[in-house]
Scaffold this active site. Structure first.
Site, short mmCIF file in Angstrom:
data_model
loop_
_atom_site.label_atom_id
_atom_site.label_comp_id
_atom_site.label_asym_id
_atom_site.label_seq_id
_atom_site.Cartn_x
_atom_site.Cartn_y
_atom_site.Cartn_z
CG ASP A 156 -1.73 1.27 1.34
OD1 ASP A 156 -2.57 1.48 0.45
OD2 ASP A 156 -1.54 2.04 2.31
CG ASP A 158 -0.56 7.07 3.07
OD1 ASP A 158 -0.93 8.04 2.37
OD2 ASP A 158 -0.88 6.94 4.25
CD GLU A 160 -0.83 11.09 3.91
OE1 GLU A 160 -0.92 12.13 4.60
OE2 GLU A 160 -1.27 10.00 4.32
CE1 TYR A 234 -8.30 9.94 6.79
CE2 TYR A 234 -10.01 8.34 6.31
CZ TYR A 234 -8.67 8.66 6.42
OH TYR A 234 -7.70 7.70 6.15
CD1 TRP A 374 -6.22 7.22 11.21
CD2 TRP A 374 -4.88 5.83 10.06
NE1 TRP A 374 -4.96 7.33 11.74
CE2 TRP A 374 -4.12 6.48 11.06
CE3 TRP A 374 -4.25 4.90 9.23
CZ2 TRP A 374 -2.76 6.25 11.24
CZ3 TRP A 374 -2.90 4.67 9.41
CH2 TRP A 374 -2.16 5.34 10.39
#
Length: 393
Positions: A156, A158, A160, A234, A374
Site C-alpha cells: 500500500d 501512501d 502524501e 476525512y 483509520w
C-alpha cells in the site's frame, strides 16, 4: 392407428436419429450447466472489501484487539524509504508485529496483509526515490522482496502527496508522471513474484480527496496498476475557514461552513474516469475537538478559537458522550454527528454508527469497492467495525 415409430423414422434411419438427438441433448446439458454456473457466480460475488489500517509506530500491537474475521485487508502502517529502498524505522517491534499479523490468518485464511509505505510522517523521500527509472526499480525490487520475506499479500503506497508539500516534503512537478511510473514498476514486480509463488499480490494506494491531488497525479492512468484506491475521505478543511465544520460530511451541510463533502469528492474521481469498483471509501475512527469562542451559544456556525486535539471513537464514547456534559447532535443534511459542550464551549466532530450507515448505503449505491478505516486502535471495542460488517452484507 398408424405405427408411431415408423412415422418418426420415415426418411431417416434409426441410427442417424439417435445420433442427432444425443447431440442435441448434449448441447442442452452444456447450456443448462453454463447458465447455472453463471447464476452461481453472480450469487456468490465476493463481498465488499473492509480494509483496516493498524498503526505500528507506537510499539507492539495488541493482537487480541483485532478481529480478522471482520476484515478483508489489513494494512500495517508505516514503512519508510531510505536510500531508495523500503525501510523499517522501528524494525525491532515492526518485525514482531508483522509476524503476529500473519498469525491472524489462522482465524481468517482469506485475510490480506499489506505493508503501507509513507503516511504523513514518512513521505519526504518519495519524490527523490521516484525521480529516475533506476531509483524507482531499486525501490520496487526492495519492496517486493520485503513482501516475500515477511509472507505478505501486497503493498500500500501512501505518498502524501505527489507534487505537493504535505508535511513540508520534497516535491517537484515531475511527481505527477513519476507517481504513475512508480506504481507501474511496483505492479510489474509484484506480478512477477506472484507468478513465481502462485499467489495474487495486491497493490493499493491511499489517496487524498482534493482537486489538488487529482491535478497533481494521473489517476486515470495510474488506476491500471492498482487493485484499490483508498480514498482518505476525512479531515476535510473548513471552507470558508474560521468556523465550525464537519471532518467527514457525506453531503454538503446547510448549517456548517464546509463546501467540501464525500459526495463531491467521489463525483470528482468519477469524472476523472476512475472506475468505481476500484474506489474504497475511507472512514475515520476518530474525531477532532475544537475550542469555540466563549460568546457562542451553540456549535452551529460558531467561530473557532483553537484546535484541542483528536480522540479515538472509543474515548469519545466513554469520556465525552457518557460523561453527560456534551450534547449529541446530528446534521441530517450532511449526515454527520457532532457534540457540543455549552459549559466549556467545546465542539467535537466525529464518526458514529448513525453516520456510517449513510456512507455505506451511498458507496453501495455508487458501486464502490467497499470501505477503509483509520485506525484500528481507535475502536478498541469494535463498535464501528461491527456496524461496517452489518452494512456491507
Amino acid at each position: 392407428m398408424k405405427n408411431q415409430s415408423s412415422t418418426i423414422f420415415q426418411g431417416v434411419n434409426k441410427k442417424e436419429f439417435l445420433i442427432r438427438n444425443t447431440f442435441r441433448l448434449a448441447i442442452l446439458i452444456v447450456l443448462f450447466l453454463g447458465i447455472n454456473t453463471f447464476k452461481a457466480s453472480c450469487l456468490n460475488k465476493p463481498p465488499h472489501v473492509i480494509i483496516g489500517y493498524v498503526a505500528g509506530y507506537d510499539g507492539l500491537v495488541d493482537m487480541n484487539m483485532i478481529k480478522p474475521e471482520k476484515l478483508t485487508h489489513l494494512n500495517y502502517a508505516f514503512a519508510n524509504i531510505k536510500n531508495n529502498r523500503i525501510n523499517l524505522k522501528n524494525a525491532t517491534t515492526d518485525i514482531v508485529n508483522l509476524r503476529n499479523l500473519n498469525k491472524l490468518k489462522i482465524k481468517n485464511p482469506d485475510l490480506k496483509i499489506l505493508i503501507s509505505v509513507g503516511g504523513w510522517t514518512y513521505s519526504n523521500n518519495f519524490s527523490d526515490m521516484a525521480l529516475t527509472d533506476t531509483s524507482r526499480k531499486a525501490f520496487a525490487r526492495s519492496a517486493v522482496a520485503f513482501v516475500e520475506k515477511y509472507k505478505l499479500d501486497g503493498l500500500d503506497i501512501d505518498w502524501e502527496y505527489p507534487g505537493l508539500p504535505g508535511a513540508g516534503n520534497v516535491h517537484r512537478p515531475e511527481d505527477k508522471q513519476n507517481f504513475t511510473l512508480l506504481l507501474k514498476a511496483l505492479k510489474e514486480d509484484l506480478n512477477k513474484l506472484g507468478k513465481r509463488i502462485n499467489k495474487k499480490l495486491v497493490l493499493t494506494i491511499a489517496a487524498d480527496c482534493s482537486k489538488d491531488f487529482l491535478d497533481h497525479t494521473e489517476m486515470n492512468k495510474a488506476q491500471a496498476y492498482l487493485d484499490y484506491i483508498n480514498l482518505m475521505a476525512y479531515d476535510f478543511l473548513n471552507d470558508p475557514p474560521g468556523k465550525t465544520f464537519h471532518q467527514a460530511p457525506l453531503y454538503p451541510s446547510k448549517t456548517f461552513n464546509n463546501n467540501n463533502s464525500i459526495v463531491q469528492s467521489v463525483q470528482r474521481y468519477l469524472k476523472e474516469g476512475i472506475r468505481p469498483e476500484k474506489m474504497v471509501l475511507g472512514i475515520p475512527f476518530y474525531g477532532h475537538i475544537y475550542q469555540i469562542k466563549s460568546d457562542a451559544r451553540s456549535a452551529v456556525g460558531a467561530e473557532l478559537k483553537s484546535a484541542v486535539g483528536t480522540k479515538g471513537f472509543a474515548d469519545i464514547k466513554d469520556s465525552l458522550i457518557n460523561s453527560g456534559q456534551f450534547q449529541y447532535h446530528r446534521d441530517t443534511t450532511a449526515k454527520a454527528a457532532y457534540l457540543f459542550n455549552p459549559h466549556n464551549q467545546q465542539f467535537v466532530t466525529f464518526e458514529d454508527e448513525w453516520s456510517i450507515r449513510y456512507k455505506c448505503k451511498y458507496l453501495k449505491d455508487q458501486g464502490l469497492a467497499g470501505v477503509m478505516f483509520w485506525e484500528y486502535s481507535n475502536d478498541e471495542k469494535g463498535i464501528l467495525l461491527q456496524e461496517l460488517n452489518r452494512m456491507m452484507k
